[in-house]
Design a protein around this motif. Structure first.
Motif, short mmCIF file in Angstrom:
data_model
loop_
_atom_site.label_atom_id
_atom_site.label_comp_id
_atom_site.label_asym_id
_atom_site.label_seq_id
_atom_site.Cartn_x
_atom_site.Cartn_y
_atom_site.Cartn_z
N THR A 88 0.82 -1.21 0.00
CA THR A 88 0.00 0.00 0.00
C THR A 88 0.86 1.27 0.00
N ASP A 95 -5.68 -2.82 -6.56
CA ASP A 95 -5.16 -3.66 -5.49
C ASP A 95 -5.81 -5.03 -5.59
N GLU A 96 -5.06 -6.05 -5.24
CA GLU A 96 -5.57 -7.42 -5.27
C GLU A 96 -6.18 -7.67 -6.64
N GLY A 147 -6.52 -7.86 2.12
CA GLY A 147 -6.15 -6.48 2.36
C GLY A 147 -6.33 -5.88 3.73
MG MG Z 1 -2.80 -4.75 0.66
#
Ligand code: MG
Ligand code: ADP
Length: 681
Positions: free
Chosen positions: A291, A385-386, A539
């Motif tokens: 992040t 993200d992901e 996350g």
């Molecule tokens: Mg993450």
């Protein structure tokens, strides 16, 4: 050059319209398709000495009929027995329901038998037999076995493919450039295709297969890389980024970046400065600190006068990221906005307007971000993200909203390098190899259900020390409703068992406000335990949580368990993961064992791949995982790497698009691109 893919299969003798229809169902409509319809294994009819055969094995032997046959009938069934001498040994050959063979069993006649050898009884249960005096049959050969359906039989498809090869085999073109055929000592294409259908021996079959596997992987890499080369050249935003700015922002972070993070930041900034579109994959194990790397990149784009977008798969994650980015960027006067599907229409309109006017610098959101009515003033960078949760389509829609923004894709499912090449061959890859300093490995235990008392004791101990626990409910694949019910039940049980602790509940059927409240309370340390379905799988970051308990852990895949475990061990405290699993569950054992043996995400991914196979690895179709006809990514890793390097070398050649030496290859690639509608050049 005649195009075999332009000749309908019906041209072949024996292929009428009904058979053509059945071939079509197998994906075969032309002679070219038929010729490239490879067997998935071979039936072995080669003669072997009896002395080499193991008990129970299938063998083919040659012998002489040594006794008069004896036939027993039971209703419609029958059993035929004959003594046969093989290699000087007298054995019994048994046929079931082949009464008609009786007349042909003359003493002294040569016969070949294929069947199961039973050593103790000196008996062969014959599946197939041939008389050599009738001419050559299957004996001595490897017979291809094809995947078939409908009324098509192995014998028919063998014969039909044979015809196709006899009539058209001479026209099979070579696709590979001569230098590659030489470099790897490959069989010419025509020969390889003939041999893969009709190998003289195993070695030849393997050589033929090796050639075609290489070709398959090479052509795949050519497509990826031609696409990537085109992408590379795609003009994009050349960010202006001053090192001092980056340095001072990094200096304002609450911790020092790891060496790995610094290196990856450099790779990303370097890409962003170039006048081409960045297309980079950042992979790193859970908790590796992706992040903050994204934050630096987002900071850089905003400093250059652009907006940034961070797209995540769940609302919980969006809220968490929005919170933490706001905190990071507050002192720098950067505005962070949140956009999720559950905002009120009014709020959504507000955020959309602010985005369009440029009042919001960075927006965090779910796929609501890519809806048609969202516009940016100047989108410079998109981070997802992901990413395995996003379809390729969604990424490209978002991209189209900006002026070719740079794209950074982050994944916490570490992908083995070879798979990364395969699936993300059109991306550049950065990897976070180390976790932040001071992290202790997570201690992982595997327990049975009857140890619940000790598990509860563990929760109490962590709570007494001021730490927190995630308790994950069993996953019911088919039913979200059951998932939710499980969570509600478990929550009630735990409240009873642990009356003096505060226990929160989180599941997919709660309203967004309820979810946010439950998650917020846990993140703030107000609840000791959070009972949850897998909605927190990816996350979520609560560094004070030190205990992860997974109920019915055998229902989860290995990578998923690793993801869940990654929710703890994110702070300086020793963390634990307890997997409550049925010891008898099928292959659950191996997963639990892997979990207790390693917490290295790359190793986990490797074992997951082994247990499930590449097709299943990403779980969903949207992974874009290609299917190969012959290649097997587990076994053909090295070939894939060689093919990748060769493709890179070739696409970099000046004359690749013009020299006649590459014409067949170019034609092939263009034809495939047309068929699949992919952009190529
Ligand atoms: Mg993450
Ligand atoms: P992931 O890679 O799983 O997304 P995160 O980015 O959520 O990991 O980071 C995990 C935790 O580690 C967060 O609490 C984050 O603040 C912290 N962290 C990240 N980088 C560092 C660092 N260099 N030193 C110390 N803590 C860090």
């Amino acid at each position: 050059m005649i195009d075999l893919f332009a000749i309908p299969a019906e041209r072949l003798q024996g292929v009428g319209s009904s058979k053509a229809g059945e071939l079509h169902a197998l994906g075969i409509s032309t002679v070219g398709d038929l010729i490239e319809y490879y067997p998935f294994r071979y039936e072995d009819y080669r003669l072997r000495p009896l002395s080499e055969a193991k008990d129970g094995e299938k063998i083919t032997v040659q012998g002489t009929v040594a006794s008069a046959p004896s036939l027993q009938r039971y209703g419609k069934k029958s059993r035929l027995t004959v003594r046969v001498t093989v290699d000087g040994l007298l054995l019994t050959a048994v046929w079931f329901n082949r009464a008609f063979l009786k007349e042909q069993m003359e003493i002294g006649r040569d016969i070949t038998l294929t069947g199961k050898w039973e050593q103790r009884r000196r008996q062969i249960t014959v599946a197939e037999s041939e008389f050599p005096d009738r001419g050559a049959g299957k004996t001595g050969t490897l017979q291809p076995v094809y995947s078939i359906g409908g009324s098509i039989t192995q014998a028919w498809i063998r014969k039909t493919i044979d015809r196709a090869l006899t009539q058209y085999g001479a026209m099979i073109p070579e696709l590979l450039p001569a230098q590659l055929v030489d470099r790897h000592g490959l069989m010419p294409r025509r020969e390889a295709i003939l041999r893969i259908h009709r190998p003289e021996n195993t070695r030849e079959g393997e050589e033929a297969r090796r050639r075609m596997v290489y070709e398959e992987l090479f052509l795949f890499q050519m497509k990826l890389q031609a696409y990537r080369a085109a992408n590379r050249k795609q003009e994009g935003l050349a960010h202006t980024i001053r090192s001092e700015d980056i340095r001072s922002f990094v200096g304002s972070l609450p911790f020092e970046l790891t060496e790995s993070q610094k290196q990856v930041v450099n790779e990303i900034i370097y890409d962003m400065k170039r006048p081409y579109v960045m297309n980079r994959l950042l992979q790193g194990d859970v908790g590796a600190g992706k992040t903050v790397v994204a934050a630096v990149a987002l900071y850089a784009t905003v400093r250059d006068g652009n907006q940034g977008a961070l797209m995540v798969p769940t609302e919980i994650l969006a809220e968490q990221h929005a919170r933490s980015l706001s905190k990071l960027f507050e002192a720098h006067g950067i505005q962070v906005g949140l956009l999720t599907g559950s905002l009120t229409e009014r709020k959504k309109r507000d955020v959309a307007a602010s985005l369009q006017m440029g009042l919001i610098d960075i927006v965090v959101g779910t796929h609501a971000l890519i809806q048609e009515d969202i516009f940016f003033r100047r989108l410079g960078l998109v981070v997802t993200d992901e990413q395995h949760r996003f379809g390729v389509n969604q990424r490209s829609i978002l991209r189209r909203k900006g002026m070719n923004p740079d794209v950074l894709t982050m994944t916490a499912t570490p992908i083995p390098r070879t798979l990364a090449i395969t699936v993300f061959g059109d991306l550049d890859v950065s990897t976070l190899r180390e976790r932040p300093k001071g992290r202790k490995p997570i201690k992982t235990y595997w327990v049975k259900h009857d140890m619940m008392d000790r598990v509860l004791g563990f929760i109490r101990r962590e709570a007494a020390a001021g730490r927190q626990t995630f308790f994950i409910c069993p996953l019911i694949e088919e039913s979200e409703k059951l998932d939710v019910q499980n969570a509600i039940d478990l929550h009630a049980q735990l409240r009873q068992a642990l009356p003096d602790l505060s226990i929160g509940l989180l599941h997919g059927r709660m309203t967004p406000a309820e979810k946010e409240e439950a998650m917020g309370a846990f993140a703030a340390g107000d609840s000791h335990v959070l009972v949850s379905t897998t909605v927190i799988e990816v996350g979520v970051d609560v560094p004070n949580a030190t205990l992860m308990i997974v109920m019915d852990a055998e229902r989860f895949g290995l990578s998923q368990l690793h993801q869940l475990r990654g929710r703890v061990g994110r702070g300086e405290h020793q963390s634990y993961c307890i997997l409550i699993a049925d010891p008898k569950s099928e292959n659950g054992q191996e997963r639990m064992k892997a979990m207790t043996e390693t917490d290295d995400g790359f190793e986990i991914a490797r074992r997951d791949l082994e247990l499930r196979g590449p097709g299943d690895f990403f779980g969903t179709k949207q992974s874009g995982m290609p299917e190969f006809r012959l290649a097997n990514l587990l076994n053909d890793f090295e070939v894939l790497e060689a093919a990748r390097d060769d493709a890179a070398e070739l696409t970099a050649k000046e004359d690749f698009w013009s020299s006649p030496a590459y014409a067949p290859l170019r034609d092939h690639l263009l034809r495939e691109a047309r068929l699949q509608g992919e952009p190529l050049d």
